[in-house]
Design a protein around this motif. Sequence first.
Motif, short mmCIF file in Angstrom:
data_model
loop_
_atom_site.label_atom_id
_atom_site.label_comp_id
_atom_site.label_asym_id
_atom_site.label_seq_id
_atom_site.Cartn_x
_atom_site.Cartn_y
_atom_site.Cartn_z
N UNK A 185 83.24 64.32 -44.08
CA UNK A 185 82.41 65.10 -45.00
C UNK A 185 82.09 64.21 -46.19
N UNK A 186 80.80 64.10 -46.58
CA UNK A 186 80.44 63.20 -47.69
C UNK A 186 81.15 63.53 -48.99
N UNK A 187 81.40 64.81 -49.23
CA UNK A 187 82.07 65.20 -50.48
C UNK A 187 83.53 64.75 -50.46
N UNK A 188 84.20 64.89 -49.32
CA UNK A 188 85.58 64.45 -49.23
C UNK A 188 85.68 62.92 -49.27
N UNK A 189 84.65 62.22 -48.77
CA UNK A 189 84.62 60.76 -48.91
C UNK A 189 84.59 60.39 -50.39
N UNK A 190 83.81 61.13 -51.17
CA UNK A 190 83.73 60.88 -52.60
C UNK A 190 85.07 61.20 -53.27
N UNK A 191 85.74 62.24 -52.80
CA UNK A 191 87.05 62.60 -53.34
C UNK A 191 88.05 61.47 -53.14
N UNK A 192 88.09 60.92 -51.93
CA UNK A 192 89.00 59.82 -51.64
C UNK A 192 88.63 58.59 -52.47
N UNK A 193 87.35 58.39 -52.71
CA UNK A 193 86.91 57.26 -53.54
C UNK A 193 87.43 57.40 -54.97
N UNK A 194 87.37 58.62 -55.52
CA UNK A 194 87.87 58.85 -56.88
C UNK A 194 89.38 58.65 -56.95
N UNK A 195 90.10 59.19 -55.96
CA UNK A 195 91.55 59.03 -55.95
C UNK A 195 91.93 57.56 -55.79
N UNK A 196 91.23 56.85 -54.91
CA UNK A 196 91.49 55.43 -54.72
C UNK A 196 91.23 54.63 -55.98
#
Length: 249
Positions: free
Chosen positions: A96-107
């Motif tokens: 999911x593109x939104x969850x990809x962004x979430x992982x990017x922020x956490x990373x």
Amino acid sequence: KLQFLYLIGLSRICRTRALPFFAHAPRRLMGKAKMTKGERAQRAEALYETFRLGSYEGGAGAAALEKFRRYDAAARRQGSTGAVNAYVERGWLGRNPVMDRWHELVGGMLRGGRAAEVEELQAMLHRDVVFHPPPYWEPKQGAVLVAHILKNVGEIFGDSFAYHRQCHDDAGENFVLEFSALVDGVPCQGVDIVQLDGNHAAARIVDFKVMVRPAEAALRLRMLMTRRIKAIQSAVMQSMARRRREPKL
């Protein structure tokens, strides 16, 4: 006649002595005598300090967390068959593109020590998103408030935070992410249960639930957030005031 007088006397005793006792019995038994807001805060702080002086002093909490993560890594190796399973990080992306962004922020937070900005978080949240915090039953609602809560929780966890595995449904709209972290020196495990309103770039998070164990970590998280609540409320009010001043298109 004597029985009648006996019943009258018994009723008077019940009315004058028994009923007042039982009316206040719950407070007496449960220790819930009426306290002021300040007294309740002092009691909570004292309870927090009692827990703070527990068995995780002197880096014992960090050592316990590291032990769990070694165990978790060993479990991954034992269960590895070469396929991409829930533990493999590269398998978390592209769902999911939104969850990809979430992982990017956490990373980014973990690599650079920078907590996500409120605007970045708010962009992923639905306007009426519902957030279920671990120490409270009542949920919080609204993108502005939830974004500030998530930012502060991220600051509390800091670089001790790490995801371990991710599970999702076939539609790519519901996710469960297992994590571990330190809360004021106490190791904790938990899950983020995330629901989105679609599987596309314009989708938004509509429901976010966090569950944490052990109870000591949840208690500390509650106290640390309580200390920040005034700043959070002030920031939310300022954000709402800025939005009202913005020209409407």
